[in-house]
Design a protein around this motif. Structure first.
Motif, PDB file in Angstrom:
ATOM      1  N   THR A  59       0.909  -0.953  -0.054  1.00 33.79           N
ATOM      2  CA  THR A  59      -0.107   0.044   0.039  1.00 33.79           C
ATOM      3  C   THR A  59       0.973   1.117   0.077  1.00 33.79           C
ATOM      4  OG1 THR A  59      -0.042   0.373   2.425  1.00 33.79           O
ATOM      5  CG2 THR A  59      -1.472  -1.312   1.644  1.00 33.79           C
ATOM      6  N   PRO A  60       0.358   2.460  -0.298  1.00 33.49           N
ATOM      7  CA  PRO A  60       1.246   3.617  -0.262  1.00 33.49           C
ATOM      8  C   PRO A  60       1.836   3.796   0.889  1.00 33.49           C
ATOM      9  CG  PRO A  60      -0.988   4.039  -1.421  1.00 33.49           C
ATOM     10  CD  PRO A  60      -0.900   2.684  -0.848  1.00 33.49           C
ATOM     11  N   ILE A  61       1.342   3.374   2.052  1.00 30.35           N
ATOM     12  CA  ILE A  61       1.695   3.636   3.645  1.00 30.35           C
ATOM     13  C   ILE A  61       2.630   2.510   4.059  1.00 30.35           C
ATOM     14  CG2 ILE A  61      -0.042   5.406   4.053  1.00 30.35           C
ATOM     15  CD1 ILE A  61      -1.348   2.960   5.665  1.00 30.35           C
ATOM     16  N   GLY A  62       2.852   1.549   3.161  1.00 32.13           N
ATOM     17  CA  GLY A  62       3.667   0.472   3.580  1.00 32.13           C
ATOM     18  C   GLY A  62       3.249  -1.176   3.317  1.00 32.13           C
ATOM     19  N   ALA A  63       3.757  -2.139   3.857  1.00 32.24           N
ATOM     20  CA  ALA A  63       3.399  -3.174   3.518  1.00 32.24           C
ATOM     21  C   ALA A  63       2.190  -3.921   4.574  1.00 32.24           C
ATOM     22  CB  ALA A  63       4.385  -4.321   3.391  1.00 32.24           C
ATOM     23  N   LEU A  64       1.090  -4.262   4.076  1.00 31.63           N
ATOM     24  CA  LEU A  64       0.269  -4.728   4.921  1.00 31.63           C
ATOM     25  C   LEU A  64       0.161  -6.536   4.849  1.00 31.63           C
ATOM     26  CD1 LEU A  64      -2.355  -4.366   6.798  1.00 31.63           C
ATOM     27  CD2 LEU A  64      -3.762  -4.644   4.766  1.00 31.63           C
ATOM     28  N   ILE A  65       0.511  -6.779   6.021  1.00 30.12           N
ATOM     29  CA  ILE A  65       0.793  -8.458   6.218  1.00 30.12           C
ATOM     30  C   ILE A  65       0.026  -9.224   6.977  1.00 30.12           C
ATOM     31  CG2 ILE A  65       2.716 -10.099   6.896  1.00 30.12           C
ATOM     32  CD1 ILE A  65       4.637  -7.414   6.246  1.00 30.12           C
ATOM     33  N   LEU A  66      -0.616 -10.390   6.514  1.00 25.55           N
ATOM     34  CA  LEU A  66      -1.152 -11.396   7.705  1.00 25.55           C
ATOM     35  C   LEU A  66      -0.326 -12.335   7.792  1.00 25.55           C
ATOM     36  CD1 LEU A  66      -3.559 -12.379   9.187  1.00 25.55           C
ATOM     37  CD2 LEU A  66      -4.385 -13.413   6.758  1.00 25.55           C
ATOM     38  N   ARG A  67      -0.019 -12.735   8.806  1.00 24.55           N
ATOM     39  CA  ARG A  67       0.977 -13.932   9.177  1.00 24.55           C
ATOM     40  C   ARG A  67       0.239 -14.908  10.171  1.00 24.55           C
ATOM     41  NH1 ARG A  67       6.479 -11.659  11.619  1.00 24.55           N
ATOM     42  NH2 ARG A  67       5.760 -11.673  13.879  1.00 24.55           N
TER      43      ARG A  67
END
Length: 295
Positions: A63-71
Motif C-alpha cells: 500500500t502507499p503507506i507500507g506493506a500490509l501483512i497477515l501472518r
C-alpha cells in the motif's frame, strides 16, 4: 500505530515492549482478535508464502503507506498458533490476547434487556467482537464496518479462523467503509438503509479516546462527535468502546453529557509474558439523551 498490552506499568505509547526476545504481546487470552484503521489503497499482493514450519505469511499487500501483512506463527513457549497483522514493522493486531474484545460485546449487550437486537460493530479485525455478538441468541442482525477491504476478504476467503463463523451466519453483514465518517453523516452507516438505527454500537478501532490511530478520529470522542453517534441509536440504546488505557474520567464526563448512564469496566486478563495480569477498559454508555436533555 502499534497495539500494545493494556495497562500494566511496562507498556509505553508509540510501540510495543519486546519481552524475552519474542514478538511483543498485544492483549488478552489465546483465541483470535484484532483491530485496524488504515487507509485502503491496494497496489499488489501475494498469498500464502510459507517461510518455515513455524511461520507462514498468508497475505502480503503493498500500500502507499507500507506493506500490509497477515501472518500465522507457532508460539512455542505457549503452545498456541498466533495470527498477526502488521503494517511494515508495526504490529496492528495479534490473536494472543482477546479477553477485552470479547468483553466489549458481552458487556455492551448485557446492558440491553430485550430481544430482537440490531447491532453494529466498528472494526472487524480478526473477528473476536463480532463473533461474541453472534453468540447472543437475542441478536437479530449484525453489521460490521471495516475500513480495510483486505481484512474483509481474509474472512470471506477463509484465511482467518473466525471467517466461517462470521460469513456463515445469515445475521452477519460485513461492510467496507469508514466508521467515523459514517457516524458523522446524517444518512448513517448503511447506504441501502438510510438513517437506520441500532440497539447497540460497539467500537474497537483506536487505542484509546485520547490515543487515536488517525488524527481525524479525535473529533469523534468529543461532545459533538458522540452526539452524532447517538443519533444512530434507538431510544435506550447502548454505545460500547474498547480502550487499552485505564478509565479516563474526562472522557467519562463527556460520555455522561450525551448518555444517561455511563460505566467503565476494567477487564483483567492473564499475561503469560509478564507473568501477571494486564488489563484494558470497556466503556458502556446507555440511553442516549434527548435533544432537550443534552448538556
Amino acid at each position: 500505530m502499534d497495539k500494545v498490552a493494556g495497562f500494566d506499568g511496562r507498556v509505553v505509547r508509540g510501540g510495543p515492549v519486546a519481552l524475552e526476545g519474542r514478538d511483543p504481546p498485544l492483549e488478552g487470552d489465546n483465541t483470535v482478535c484484532a483491530r485496524a484503521h488504515t487507509p485502503q489503497v491496494l497496489l499488489a499482493s501475494t498469498r500464502t508464502v510459507t517461510m518455515s514450519i513455524d511461520f507462514e505469511e498468508l497475505d502480503y499487500q503493498i500500500t502507499p503507506i507500507g506493506a500490509l501483512i497477515l501472518r500465522r506463527r507457532l508460539e512455542r513457549s505457549l503452545g498456541v498458533i498466533v495470527y498477526e497483522i502488521k503494517l511494515g514493522d508495526a504490529f496492528l493486531m495479534s490473536s494472543l490476547f482477546t479477553a477485552s474484545e470479547i468483553a466489549l460485546a458481552r458487556l455492551g449487550l448485557a446492558a440491553l434487556g430485550r430481544n430482537g437486537l440490531d447491532v453494529l460493530v466498528g472494526g472487524l479485525g480478526l473477528g473476536c467482537t463480532a463473533a461474541a455478538v453472534l453468540e447472543d441468541a437475542r441478536v437479530r442482525s449484525l453489521h460490521v464496518v471495516e475500513l480495510l477491504a483486505p481484512v474483509i476478504e481474509w474472512h470471506r476467503e477463509g484465511l482467518l479462523p473466525l471467517g466461517q463463523t462470521l460469513t456463515g451466519d445469515p445475521r452477519c453483514h460485513l461492510v467496507q467503509g469508514d466508521f467515523f465518517a459514517l457516524s458523522r453523516s446524517a444518512a448513517g452507516f448503511l447506504p441501502e438503509a438510510p438513517q437506520r438505527r441500532f440497539d447497540a454500537i460497539l467500537l474497537d478501532i483506536d487505542h484509546a479516546p485520547d490515543y487515536v490511530l488517525d488524527p481525524a478520529n479525535e473529533s469523534f470522542y468529543t461532545h459533538a462527535g458522540l452526539t452524532a453517534l447517538a443519533r444512530h441509536l434507538v431510544p435506550g440504546g447502548v454505545f460500547g468502546l474498547w480502550s487499552k488505557d485505564p478509565p479516563n474520567d474526562m472522557f467519562k464526563a463527556t460520555l455522561a453529557e450525551v448518555f444517561g448512564k455511563v460505566e467503565a469496566h476494567v477487564v483483567p486478563f492473564p499475561n503469560p509474558y509478564l507473568r501477571r495480569d494486564s488489563a484494558c477498559t470497556v466503556y458502556v454508555a446507555i440511553e442516549p439523551k434527548q435533544a432537550g436533555q443534552l448538556a
